[in-house]
Design a protein around this motif. Structure first.
Motif, PDB file in Angstrom:
ATOM      1  N   THR A 159      51.249   6.723 -12.755  1.00 42.18           N
ATOM      2  CA  THR A 159      50.364   7.629 -12.024  1.00 42.18           C
ATOM      3  C   THR A 159      49.676   6.897 -10.887  1.00 42.18           C
ATOM      4  O   THR A 159      49.620   7.377  -9.744  1.00 42.18           O
ATOM      5  CB  THR A 159      49.305   8.231 -12.964  1.00 42.18           C
ATOM      6  OG1 THR A 159      49.946   9.048 -13.944  1.00 42.18           O
ATOM      7  CG2 THR A 159      48.303   9.082 -12.190  1.00 42.18           C
ATOM      8  N   GLU A 160      49.169   5.705 -11.185  1.00 42.97           N
ATOM      9  CA  GLU A 160      48.497   4.909 -10.160  1.00 42.97           C
ATOM     10  C   GLU A 160      49.480   4.461  -9.080  1.00 42.97           C
ATOM     11  O   GLU A 160      49.144   4.448  -7.879  1.00 42.97           O
ATOM     12  CB  GLU A 160      47.820   3.692 -10.799  1.00 42.97           C
ATOM     13  CG  GLU A 160      46.636   4.043 -11.677  1.00 42.97           C
ATOM     14  CD  GLU A 160      45.555   4.764 -10.885  1.00 42.97           C
ATOM     15  OE1 GLU A 160      45.025   4.172  -9.926  1.00 42.97           O
ATOM     16  OE2 GLU A 160      45.248   5.922 -11.222  1.00 42.97           O
ATOM     17  N   CYS A 161      50.691   4.124  -9.478  1.00 42.72           N
ATOM     18  CA  CYS A 161      51.695   3.702  -8.502  1.00 42.72           C
ATOM     19  C   CYS A 161      52.040   4.839  -7.544  1.00 42.72           C
ATOM     20  O   CYS A 161      52.220   4.624  -6.343  1.00 42.72           O
ATOM     21  CB  CYS A 161      52.956   3.220  -9.211  1.00 42.72           C
ATOM     22  SG  CYS A 161      52.798   1.579  -9.942  1.00 42.72           S
ATOM     23  N   LEU A 162      52.137   6.044  -8.066  1.00 44.10           N
ATOM     24  CA  LEU A 162      52.437   7.190  -7.209  1.00 44.10           C
ATOM     25  C   LEU A 162      51.304   7.450  -6.219  1.00 44.10           C
ATOM     26  O   LEU A 162      51.549   7.819  -5.061  1.00 44.10           O
ATOM     27  CB  LEU A 162      52.683   8.439  -8.061  1.00 44.10           C
ATOM     28  CG  LEU A 162      53.984   8.448  -8.874  1.00 44.10           C
ATOM     29  CD1 LEU A 162      54.060   9.696  -9.730  1.00 44.10           C
ATOM     30  CD2 LEU A 162      55.203   8.351  -7.961  1.00 44.10           C
ATOM     31  N   LEU A 163      50.066   7.246  -6.659  1.00 45.24           N
ATOM     32  CA  LEU A 163      48.925   7.408  -5.756  1.00 45.24           C
ATOM     33  C   LEU A 163      48.957   6.352  -4.650  1.00 45.24           C
ATOM     34  O   LEU A 163      48.692   6.649  -3.475  1.00 45.24           O
ATOM     35  CB  LEU A 163      47.614   7.303  -6.542  1.00 45.24           C
ATOM     36  CG  LEU A 163      47.314   8.453  -7.507  1.00 45.24           C
ATOM     37  CD1 LEU A 163      46.067   8.134  -8.334  1.00 45.24           C
ATOM     38  CD2 LEU A 163      47.114   9.756  -6.734  1.00 45.24           C
ATOM     39  N   ILE A 164      49.285   5.128  -5.027  1.00 42.87           N
ATOM     40  CA  ILE A 164      49.381   4.040  -4.047  1.00 42.87           C
ATOM     41  C   ILE A 164      50.512   4.330  -3.054  1.00 42.87           C
ATOM     42  O   ILE A 164      50.373   4.125  -1.850  1.00 42.87           O
ATOM     43  CB  ILE A 164      49.608   2.691  -4.749  1.00 42.87           C
ATOM     44  CG1 ILE A 164      48.386   2.323  -5.591  1.00 42.87           C
ATOM     45  CG2 ILE A 164      49.894   1.592  -3.730  1.00 42.87           C
ATOM     46  CD1 ILE A 164      48.601   1.131  -6.506  1.00 42.87           C
ATOM     47  N   ALA A 165      51.645   4.807  -3.575  1.00 42.32           N
ATOM     48  CA  ALA A 165      52.794   5.111  -2.716  1.00 42.32           C
ATOM     49  C   ALA A 165      52.463   6.235  -1.739  1.00 42.32           C
ATOM     50  O   ALA A 165      52.850   6.189  -0.567  1.00 42.32           O
ATOM     51  CB  ALA A 165      53.996   5.497  -3.574  1.00 42.32           C
ATOM     52  N   GLU A 166      51.729   7.235  -2.210  1.00 40.11           N
ATOM     53  CA  GLU A 166      51.347   8.338  -1.335  1.00 40.11           C
ATOM     54  C   GLU A 166      50.390   7.858  -0.243  1.00 40.11           C
ATOM     55  O   GLU A 166      50.522   8.240   0.927  1.00 40.11           O
ATOM     56  CB  GLU A 166      50.686   9.453  -2.144  1.00 40.11           C
ATOM     57  CG  GLU A 166      50.203  10.635  -1.328  1.00 40.11           C
ATOM     58  CD  GLU A 166      51.302  11.313  -0.510  1.00 40.11           C
ATOM     59  OE1 GLU A 166      50.986  11.910   0.541  1.00 40.11           O
ATOM     60  OE2 GLU A 166      52.484  11.231  -0.918  1.00 40.11           O
ATOM     61  N   ALA A 167      49.452   6.998  -0.609  1.00 39.86           N
ATOM     62  CA  ALA A 167      48.537   6.436   0.391  1.00 39.86           C
ATOM     63  C   ALA A 167      49.310   5.615   1.411  1.00 39.86           C
ATOM     64  O   ALA A 167      49.004   5.638   2.621  1.00 39.86           O
ATOM     65  CB  ALA A 167      47.480   5.579  -0.295  1.00 39.86           C
ATOM     66  N   LYS A 168      50.321   4.906   0.948  1.00 43.54           N
ATOM     67  CA  LYS A 168      51.175   4.103   1.827  1.00 43.54           C
ATOM     68  C   LYS A 168      51.916   5.002   2.819  1.00 43.54           C
ATOM     69  O   LYS A 168      51.997   4.699   4.016  1.00 43.54           O
ATOM     70  CB  LYS A 168      52.160   3.311   0.975  1.00 43.54           C
ATOM     71  CG  LYS A 168      53.158   2.470   1.738  1.00 43.54           C
ATOM     72  CD  LYS A 168      54.099   1.770   0.754  1.00 43.54           C
ATOM     73  CE  LYS A 168      55.222   1.041   1.481  1.00 43.54           C
ATOM     74  NZ  LYS A 168      56.177   0.409   0.533  1.00 43.54           N
ATOM     75  N   ARG A 169      52.436   6.119   2.328  1.00 43.71           N
ATOM     76  CA  ARG A 169      53.143   7.051   3.219  1.00 43.71           C
ATOM     77  C   ARG A 169      52.196   7.653   4.248  1.00 43.71           C
ATOM     78  O   ARG A 169      52.539   7.775   5.432  1.00 43.71           O
ATOM     79  CB  ARG A 169      53.809   8.155   2.386  1.00 43.71           C
ATOM     80  CG  ARG A 169      55.088   7.727   1.688  1.00 43.71           C
ATOM     81  CD  ARG A 169      55.835   8.925   1.136  1.00 43.71           C
ATOM     82  NE  ARG A 169      55.128   9.534   0.014  1.00 43.71           N
ATOM     83  CZ  ARG A 169      55.295   9.171  -1.244  1.00 43.71           C
ATOM     84  NH1 ARG A 169      56.130   8.191  -1.556  1.00 43.71           N
ATOM     85  NH2 ARG A 169      54.628   9.788  -2.210  1.00 43.71           N
ATOM     86  N   GLN A 170      51.008   8.036   3.809  1.00 45.05           N
ATOM     87  CA  GLN A 170      50.035   8.622   4.737  1.00 45.05           C
ATOM     88  C   GLN A 170      49.618   7.612   5.806  1.00 45.05           C
ATOM     89  O   GLN A 170      49.458   7.968   6.978  1.00 45.05           O
ATOM     90  CB  GLN A 170      48.815   9.112   3.962  1.00 45.05           C
ATOM     91  CG  GLN A 170      49.091  10.308   3.067  1.00 45.05           C
ATOM     92  CD  GLN A 170      47.871  10.755   2.297  1.00 45.05           C
ATOM     93  OE1 GLN A 170      46.788  10.152   2.401  1.00 45.05           O
ATOM     94  NE2 GLN A 170      48.011  11.803   1.503  1.00 45.05           N
ATOM     95  N   ARG A 171      49.451   6.381   5.387  1.00 44.26           N
ATOM     96  CA  ARG A 171      49.079   5.320   6.329  1.00 44.26           C
ATOM     97  C   ARG A 171      50.186   5.106   7.356  1.00 44.26           C
ATOM     98  O   ARG A 171      49.918   4.926   8.550  1.00 44.26           O
ATOM     99  CB  ARG A 171      48.806   4.035   5.556  1.00 44.26           C
ATOM    100  CG  ARG A 171      48.235   2.906   6.384  1.00 44.26           C
ATOM    101  CD  ARG A 171      47.877   1.748   5.476  1.00 44.26           C
ATOM    102  NE  ARG A 171      49.052   1.238   4.779  1.00 44.26           N
ATOM    103  CZ  ARG A 171      48.998   0.392   3.760  1.00 44.26           C
ATOM    104  NH1 ARG A 171      47.832  -0.016   3.294  1.00 44.26           N
ATOM    105  NH2 ARG A 171      50.116  -0.039   3.193  1.00 44.26           N
ATOM    106  N   ALA A 172      51.433   5.132   6.888  1.00 43.36           N
ATOM    107  CA  ALA A 172      52.571   4.950   7.795  1.00 43.36           C
ATOM    108  C   ALA A 172      52.656   6.100   8.798  1.00 43.36           C
ATOM    109  O   ALA A 172      52.948   5.888   9.979  1.00 43.36           O
ATOM    110  CB  ALA A 172      53.866   4.847   6.999  1.00 43.36           C
TER     111      ALA A 172
END
Length: 366
Positions: A159-172
């Motif tokens: 769950t935490e990894c998916l949140l981090i990945a989503e933040a990474k996509r938004q940042r990109a």
């Protein structure tokens, strides 16, 4: 008694966990503070892989010793964590978690934290967050005593990894939007500000990598390889801090970067390494904190004379001279492309979260 972890079943456990949390995120688990710290701690990458591997193994085979790292561990429940990590966990995070744990090393537990027979507070570990992560794992992983607990913790981890990945996509996405409006002047100003931040030599490496990636373009077959700061010689093929290769793969230019004063020993060692790797030319670039003076220039003059006899050209310049030359001769450059090169370099050299945060925030203001 040595235990085995069926790799097919382990992948099934990971996929089942991913399906669960996509529909119903797991917000708590028995070792939530430990997972939170390991995921956020500085320089804790190997411990993240150790943690995810341990939870996957325990969910798959309840009889494994969750602190074990190697089948040779003398504990009851020892298993081969390294193989499970490289063949299952690594591939899973790369393919299904947007590479959130960093897929630059296909064998994550080859690094020192994973080379011990088992997790123990006696294991050698770097200070700061890595040591705290080790202690937290030793204290709290044993609380995961069965497969049900392991699945709960695994669900929280993903769950935490998916949140981090989503933040990474938004940042990109924000990055891509922001750089569209950049031009040669804002690019110069950005690099100038970044060099003032230093980040332990990282800023110098990022700026130099961007400049030389334009000068020696990939589309023409050149290869520009940046190496993480403070890891000189980590690879036997590494010529310098920034290595450039011809389209045919042969060495083109070795670039040594330093944001503090050079010493005679460092100059000689860098030149010797580059020459032994076959570099025909070497350039030393001094950062703003390098404080070049007559004595230091003598180190370079000695090296120039010595390696002239060996057929290797040596040059030295400051980063500001390089900036002046680059922007004066590349005044029509593709600014968004330069920023994309810089973003790629941050990933390749494992830029610190602090540096990456500054870069992204600064770009949004351009």
């Amino acid at each position: 008694m040595e235990q085995t972890v069926d790799q097919t079943l382990a992948m099934n456990e990971l996929m089942a966990s991913l399906r669960r949390v996509k529909s119903d995120p797991q917000l708590l688990c028995p070792i939530k503070p430990t997972i939170d710290f390991v995921l956020s701690g500085k320089n804790c990458l190997t411990y993240r892989y150790i943690l995810l591997t341990a939870l996957t193994a325990k969910a798959t085979n309840e009889n494994i010793d969750i602190l074990s790292l190697q089948a040779g561990d003398e504990s009851d429940g020892a298993y081969d964590a390294r193989s499970l990590c490289s063949r299952v966990v690594y591939k899973f995070q790369k393919d299904f978690l947007d590479d959130v744990l960093d897929g630059s090393n296909e064998d994550p537990l080859v690094n020192n934290p994973g080379r011990h027979p088992r997790l123990s507070k006696e294991n050698k570990s770097a200070g700061g967050d890595p040591k705290k992560a080790l202690y937290a794992l030793c204290d709290n992983l044993p609380k995961v005593t069965n497969s049900a607990d392991a699945r709960e913790c695994l669900d929280y981890f993903l769950t935490e990894c998916l949140l981090i990945a989503e933040a990474k996509r938004q940042r990109a996405e924000a990055f891509s939007t922001a750089i569209v409006s950049t031009n040669v002047f804002s690019t110069r100003n950005f690099m100038d500000s970044l060099l003032d931040k230093t980040y332990g030599g990282l800023a110098l490496l990022l700026v130099a990598h961007s400049i030389f990636s334009v000068t020696y373009p990939k589309k023409e077959g050149y290869k520009v390889v940046a190496h993480p700061v403070n890891q000189s010689g980590a690879s036997s093929s590494q010529m310098s801090d920034l290595d450039i290769y011809h389209p045919d793969g042969s060495p083109c230019l070795a670039i040594e970067l330093k944001d503090k004063p050079f010493t005679a020993v460092e100059v000689q060692k860098a030149a010797k390494t580059a020459h032994e790797c076959g570099a025909p030319s070497m350039l030393f670039i001094a950062g703003r904190a390098s404080a070049l003076n007559d004595e230091i220039y003598r180190y370079f003059n000695d090296a120039k004379k010595e390696y002239e006899q060996k057929g290797m050209m040596i040059g030295v310049m400051t980063i500001d001279s390089l900036l002046d030359y680059f922007f004066a001769t590349q005044y029509d450059l593709d600014a968004p492309f330069v920023f994309s090169l810089l973003e790629d370099a941050m990933v390749k050299v494992h830029a610190t979260p602090e540096a990456m945060s500054w870069v992204y925030q600064r770009i949004e203001t351009l």
